[in-house]
Every structure is written in structure tokens, then in C-alpha cells.
Design a protein around this motif. Sequence first.
Motif, PDB file in Angstrom:
ATOM      1  N   UNK B 174      50.847  51.132  89.734  1.00  0.00           N
ATOM      2  CA  UNK B 174      51.288  49.893  90.406  1.00  0.00           C
ATOM      3  C   UNK B 174      51.896  48.881  89.433  1.00  0.00           C
ATOM      4  N   UNK B 175      51.801  49.183  88.124  1.00  0.00           N
ATOM      5  CA  UNK B 175      52.323  48.267  87.106  1.00  0.00           C
ATOM      6  C   UNK B 175      53.850  48.222  87.219  1.00  0.00           C
ATOM      7  N   UNK B 176      54.384  47.012  87.370  1.00  0.00           N
ATOM      8  CA  UNK B 176      55.841  46.872  87.507  1.00  0.00           C
ATOM      9  C   UNK B 176      56.521  46.931  86.132  1.00  0.00           C
ATOM     10  N   UNK B 177      57.814  47.237  86.126  1.00  0.00           N
ATOM     11  CA  UNK B 177      58.577  47.303  84.882  1.00  0.00           C
ATOM     12  C   UNK B 177      58.493  45.970  84.128  1.00  0.00           C
ATOM     13  N   UNK B 178      58.169  46.057  82.862  1.00  0.00           N
ATOM     14  CA  UNK B 178      58.030  44.904  81.962  1.00  0.00           C
ATOM     15  C   UNK B 178      56.849  43.996  82.330  1.00  0.00           C
ATOM     16  N   UNK B 179      55.885  44.562  83.069  1.00  0.00           N
ATOM     17  CA  UNK B 179      54.616  43.853  83.283  1.00  0.00           C
ATOM     18  C   UNK B 179      53.565  44.538  82.422  1.00  0.00           C
ATOM     19  N   UNK B 180      52.469  43.827  82.148  1.00  0.00           N
ATOM     20  CA  UNK B 180      51.370  44.458  81.420  1.00  0.00           C
ATOM     21  C   UNK B 180      50.034  44.047  82.014  1.00  0.00           C
ATOM     22  N   UNK B 181      49.020  44.836  81.710  1.00  0.00           N
ATOM     23  CA  UNK B 181      47.675  44.558  82.202  1.00  0.00           C
ATOM     24  C   UNK B 181      46.676  45.347  81.349  1.00  0.00           C
ATOM     25  N   UNK B 182      45.396  45.116  81.595  1.00  0.00           N
ATOM     26  CA  UNK B 182      44.369  45.865  80.868  1.00  0.00           C
ATOM     27  C   UNK B 182      43.856  47.011  81.725  1.00  0.00           C
ATOM     28  N   UNK B 183      43.628  48.156  81.085  1.00  0.00           N
ATOM     29  CA  UNK B 183      43.125  49.343  81.773  1.00  0.00           C
ATOM     30  C   UNK B 183      41.980  49.925  80.952  1.00  0.00           C
ATOM     31  N   UNK B 184      41.049  50.562  81.657  1.00  0.00           N
ATOM     32  CA  UNK B 184      39.858  51.091  80.979  1.00  0.00           C
ATOM     33  C   UNK B 184      39.982  52.601  80.781  1.00  0.00           C
ATOM     34  N   UNK B 185      39.666  53.061  79.565  1.00  0.00           N
ATOM     35  CA  UNK B 185      39.537  54.493  79.320  1.00  0.00           C
ATOM     36  C   UNK B 185      38.260  54.718  78.515  1.00  0.00           C
ATOM     37  N   UNK B 186      37.345  55.519  79.059  1.00  0.00           N
ATOM     38  CA  UNK B 186      36.059  55.799  78.414  1.00  0.00           C
ATOM     39  C   UNK B 186      35.360  54.523  77.934  1.00  0.00           C
ATOM     40  N   UNK B 187      35.379  53.503  78.767  1.00  0.00           N
ATOM     41  CA  UNK B 187      34.667  52.267  78.440  1.00  0.00           C
ATOM     42  C   UNK B 187      35.416  51.323  77.516  1.00  0.00           C
ATOM     43  N   UNK B 188      36.584  51.738  77.034  1.00  0.00           N
ATOM     44  CA  UNK B 188      37.373  50.844  76.169  1.00  0.00           C
ATOM     45  C   UNK B 188      38.549  50.263  76.930  1.00  0.00           C
ATOM     46  N   UNK B 189      38.806  48.984  76.689  1.00  0.00           N
ATOM     47  CA  UNK B 189      39.897  48.288  77.360  1.00  0.00           C
ATOM     48  C   UNK B 189      41.194  48.487  76.578  1.00  0.00           C
ATOM     49  N   UNK B 190      42.245  48.872  77.274  1.00  0.00           N
ATOM     50  CA  UNK B 190      43.548  49.030  76.626  1.00  0.00           C
ATOM     51  C   UNK B 190      44.587  48.132  77.289  1.00  0.00           C
ATOM     52  N   UNK B 191      45.334  47.416  76.464  1.00  0.00           N
ATOM     53  CA  UNK B 191      46.446  46.582  76.913  1.00  0.00           C
ATOM     54  C   UNK B 191      47.653  47.509  77.080  1.00  0.00           C
ATOM     55  N   UNK B 192      48.164  47.630  78.286  1.00  0.00           N
ATOM     56  CA  UNK B 192      49.266  48.579  78.530  1.00  0.00           C
ATOM     57  C   UNK B 192      50.422  47.883  79.248  1.00  0.00           C
ATOM     58  N   UNK B 193      51.630  48.096  78.742  1.00  0.00           N
ATOM     59  CA  UNK B 193      52.841  47.545  79.360  1.00  0.00           C
ATOM     60  C   UNK B 193      53.692  48.677  79.906  1.00  0.00           C
ATOM     61  N   UNK B 194      54.402  48.408  81.000  1.00  0.00           N
ATOM     62  CA  UNK B 194      55.374  49.420  81.452  1.00  0.00           C
ATOM     63  C   UNK B 194      56.681  49.115  80.745  1.00  0.00           C
ATOM     64  N   UNK B 195      56.895  49.788  79.670  1.00  0.00           N
ATOM     65  CA  UNK B 195      58.031  49.506  78.798  1.00  0.00           C
ATOM     66  C   UNK B 195      58.216  50.686  77.859  1.00  0.00           C
ATOM     67  N   UNK B 196      59.112  50.537  76.895  1.00  0.00           N
ATOM     68  CA  UNK B 196      59.340  51.619  75.930  1.00  0.00           C
ATOM     69  C   UNK B 196      60.796  51.746  75.576  1.00  0.00           C
TER      70      UNK B 196
END
Lengths: 369, 369
Positions: B174-196
Motif C-alpha cells: 500500500x506504500x505509495x511511490x516516494x512515500x515511506x513508513x516503518x515496517x516490522x521484520x522479526x521484531x525489528x523496525x525498518x524504515x522503508x521507502x518506495x523508491x530506488x
Amino acid sequence: MKKFYIAKARRLRGTPFTSRIESQGLTAYTTYNHMLLPAAFEGTEKEYFHLKEHVQVWDVAAERQVQIIGKDSAKLVQLMTCRNLSNSKVGRCYYAPIIDEQGNMINDPIVLKLDENKWWISSADSDVELYAKGLASGLKLQVEVSEPDINILAVQGPKSFKLMEKVLGKKITELKFFAFDYFIFKGNKFFIARSGWSKQGGFEIYVENREAGLSLYDELFLAGKEFNVKPGCPNLIERIESGLLSCGNDFDNGDNPYECNFDKYIDIQSSIDYLGKKALEKILHKGINRKLMGVKIDLDKIEMMEERVLKKDKSVVGHLRSAVYAPHFKKVIGIGMIKKEYWDKKTSFEIEINNKKNKGIICDLPFKM
Amino acid sequence: MKKFYIAKARRLRGTPFTSRIESQGLTAYTTYNHMLLPAAFEGTEKEYFHLKEHVQVWDVAAERQVQIIGKDSAKLVQLMTCRNLSNSKVGRCYYAPIIDEQGNMINDPIVLKLDENKWWISSADSDVELYAKGLASGLKLQVEVSEPDINILAVQGPKSFKLMEKVLGKKITELKFFAFDYFIFKGNKFFIARSGWSKQGGFEIYVENREAGLSLYDELFLAGKEFNVKPGCPNLIERIESGLLSCGNDFDNGDNPYECNFDKYIDIQSSIDYLGKKALEKILHKGINRKLMGVKIDLDKIEMMEERVLKKDKSVVGHLRSAVYAPHFKKVIGIGMIKKEYWDKKTSFEIEINNKKNKGIICDLPFKM
């Protein structure tokens, strides 16, 4: 150790001498100030012995100049360094740590005073130009900050004096250490300093005209045959033995100049104004808890990509930052940031590499040969 | 073309993922922001076809963050860029050219607004941190400028969406292009942007915890098997075809943002305050005499180490800055700074390489596939 190629691009700029060194047996590059810097020809050890006995010509164009011109140029240069430049003289070079407002290292360039209103900052590997531009804009200083197309050739080694005399005439032998002047070769003027990133003696030629520079380059090799001249590059063994620090390797923006043993280049007594002065006063008052020292390790090779922990029992002694196998010592020697409790010389430590523990000791810089 | 090794040192910093990529078939590095950036595994062409069809994980830790925190952070960020950020939103990325007071390019980062008083500048290859520090000190701004230990993993390619959904859950789609949010993997929070840095779609994971990052890295390859995941790196063919500019390759401090076609990121109408605004007003008023355009050349390979002259008869048409053989066009394609007289599409030119003249034509960016 696995080797990897370097991918070339305009972003890692070639120098006027790149095609020359590539046809003269170059095998490896590093990058420095967004430019290619030769890193190996016949191998660091062979080149070390040659440098200490003969003469080498180095393409160190990557040592870029930040040129600061204008009414406020002296003010801007002084603002960036903790070294007192108020009595500096035209025609002289000054080793001058550049720091930020927090008192941390940004660069350790040679500052050259060409004129009261014209300076070159011969920079190690960080964009001092951008720091200077930011400051100049923020303070509305009357200066022009630029990176002119100046490409340095270093002539280093004990026979550099004879070679340079043969090519440029007797007058060059009168140049004092860290002084510079203009010299003529085939009708072209060359700015030459008695300096260089080795302790074997030599000169740095600031090539301002690419074509004339290539002609001088070729002549150095032609005239240098009798002195056994070879192409070379800053030598890791020689520079560590000599205690010459490398910005980004031995220190970075996490370190202050006291921790780098730059005490004699720090002025907090006089009334000069520079960024980080208050921070350095505080650091001096409080005292430092770590500093750069030499280390010797019982190993016959090492690869450095990040700092490595040095331990005594379970305590951290410090961190190794540069290291190389030195044939003179038949050991790996290096430069590390060592905690105060362990400054006593001959402190022993352990360093773990590939799950194997190796022994080492702390020593003074430069290394006693 | 002769190949050269890269000499490793702490100064060219490794990343948390260096040992992973070296055991996954890496063959070449470049350097970027004083850090190692992978440049080739199986070869640019093979990797190009794979990137356009499957999914790749890139170690782009070299894309360093300049973190600006504090009361004056928004003011400092705006001062450096000609893009109007006054209506910028928390949680969004902004492509924002950074310029100097003369209106010339310094960097073309993505600016991320984490908070009204917390920004990251995800920088191309120049020390934006030093520019920001100089400005902050000169203007006595209440900010903290630093380079936190954040290491980006890019997941790029059409199958990146499925892979990321499998590893991080439905919400990431659901993350829109050039938006970012925090996501959890194995209990760790990751800052992820839809970009590259490709046009094949994907995400950039800002790894703040090295250990957690390695665990996520390994999971991406484990979970990615069904999507034919491979290690990769920014791809020269794909990025030139897509018209993605590279700082230091396609433009440098000698170019202004109008010449780089950044018009839509330049605001000189509103009342925002930034360095170089007056200079850009003058440039706009006067008009530019050259700009970046695409080129196609009848060649099956090319090596770029410096810009190359493009000529028509005896006149200079422009300068080629980046180029690569593109299998789709069965030609070399590239990006060049082209003089106004030759902006007409389909202008033909000649380029001389190793004493051989080759034909080429001008075209629009991005390339029409």
C-alpha cells in the motif's frame, strides 16, 4: 584475499597522467577526492624498497586544490583551521588540520599562501570546497571558492634532488622544506613545492598546464634513467613507518585533533578566530581519553576495510585503523586509536582475525627504525 | 579495455553487506561517498535483463544520509535546494537539487522529511554534510548535522513487490511511490521507502541496525528464490535508458539545474529563501545555451573516464558524459551536454575514439524504448 576490479566512470575522474601510468605497469587504483589515485605497480613491498633508495614519480593529481581568492580569503582559511596562520608567509606551505565547530577533524591539508588574498588548500579526501562554500555563503564573505584544474606530480625518494636538478636546474636545490616557487621547463612555468607524502625527500609539482605537464612527465622518466626512476604512488609501508596520517583511514569526523597528536598545530591561546575553538578549549581542559599510536602485530599480512578491535583479556585497548606488513620489522605495523589506560608503551594486546587470535604491542609514532 | 584492481582501505568504507556480496559473485566495485558500492556481478548486460524481469537486492549503503535535526532544520534544508519544500509532508521523499550560491549543482539527493525538525538528505557522491555544516556554522543555525550509520538495501525490479510482500506483509504493497513508513521484520523496525535508482519499481530499506539488516538481507534471498532474486547494483544501461542522472557523471559543479532539465524542481516565483536563487533568476532571464540530452552512437562498446567531444564538421556539438552499449538499441547510448544550436532531435554528429570517427545522433531523454 580476493581482489575486485574498479569500475571506471567520469565520476571517478582520470588525471592528465592516467594513460601514462596505465601503460607503465599500473595494477591497482584507489579513489581520492572523486579522482583515480594509483595504488600499486610492482607491489607495495618492492615499491617501498625502491622509494627508499631511488626516485619515483607519482601521479597524485587526486590531491585537489581548493582555491580561495578575495578580500576575505585569509579570514575564511583561518576560520577552518585550528593552526594559527596569522604570521604565515607568502611562498610557504602549512600543514593545517581543518575542523568543524564541534572540534572534530574534517581534513588535514597543506595550506599554501600564494598571496595575501590567494590560498590553495591541498586537500586530503573530503570535500573541503563544500565546507568553504557553505561558510562563505553563510557569513557573506567576499571570496571565490573553486577547484582549479591543477594536477600534482610528486617526485619522491633520495635521488629526487639530483633528478629535479638535472631537469629544472641548480636553483631547485635551494628550495627549503615546505617552501615553494616557480621554475621554468621548456618555456613553461611550474609551481613547485619541496614537499610530498613520504619522508624520503622530494618535491610536488603543481601542474597548471596539462600539455606542459605531460612533457615534463616524460622528461622526468627520460632524464631519470640514470637514477633508476620508476612510476610510484604513496606507499603504505613507508607512510605508516614514518607516522604520516591518512584522513579517512587513521582519523575521521569522529576524532578531534588532540586525539590525532596535532597539539602543535592547535592554537587556543591567541586571539585568532576559528570554528571549533571553544570546543577545543573544552577538550583540552577535560583531557583526552584516547589518541593515535603505533602498533606492531605478529602477523605476515593483513587487510583493512574497517577498524579492528584490539583487546587485552576482555577489555578493549583500542581500534586499529591502518596496517600493513613491514619487511623491516618482519611484522604487521599499524596506527590505532588507543585508550588512555593503555598508552604505556609495550602494552600487549590481542587482535582476532578470521577467528584466530594474534599478539601485538603498542609503540610510539613514528616507528623507530 | 585493461582492467585494474581496487586497493581496499578503511577510507573506502565497507558496508554491513560487503562480505555477503563478495561471496555472492561480486567482480567490481566503484566508490561513492567514501564507501564501496558494488558495480558488477555477472556483467552489466546480464544484470540489465535480469533487473527488468525479476528482482534484485542492492547494497547501496554508499547512498549516505546527511541527518539534520533541530529548530532550524527546515530552514537549512530549504537554503540548500531550489525546490520549494515549504509544503512538504512528513513521510514523503523529495528529489531536490542542491546548489551553491552561484546557482551551480552540488548534489541531487532525495530529501526525506521524517518530522518537522528531522530530515535526511539521501545523497549522491559529494560531501553535502560539509556544505550543511559550513552553512549551519556561518549562519549560527540551531541544528545538528551528522552522518548516522544508516545503510540502504534497495530491492528493485518488477518482482520486488511480491518479494517484499512475502517478507514484510501485505501493508508494504500500500506504500505509495516516494512515500515511506516503518515496517516490522522479526521484531525489528525498518524504515522503508518506495523508491530506488531504477525505473523497474521497488523499495529502499534504510537499515539502522546492522545485525537486523543482515538477517533481513538473508531472508530476502531465501524468500526470493521463487522470484529468481539475485544480488545486483545500479545498472548503467537501465539508468541511462531511463534518463536517471548521475551526479559527477552527467553533471558537476560546472553546471546549473536548468542545464540538467531540473526546471520542475526550481522555484523562483515564491518567497522561499535559498542560496543561488538570485543566480538562477539571472540564468532563467538570460536563457541557457546547453542542456543534457540523449545520444545514440554507432558503436558496440565504449569506456568513459572523462567527457568526450561530439563534433559536426569542425564545430563542437557538445560533450558526452555517460555512455554504455545498450542491447535494446544495438548501439551505444549516452547522456551529453549539448549546445543549443544542436537541440533539434536527429542532429547527427561524430565522435572520435582511438583515432576512429563514429557517427551518432541526438535524441530526447528518457530514451524511447
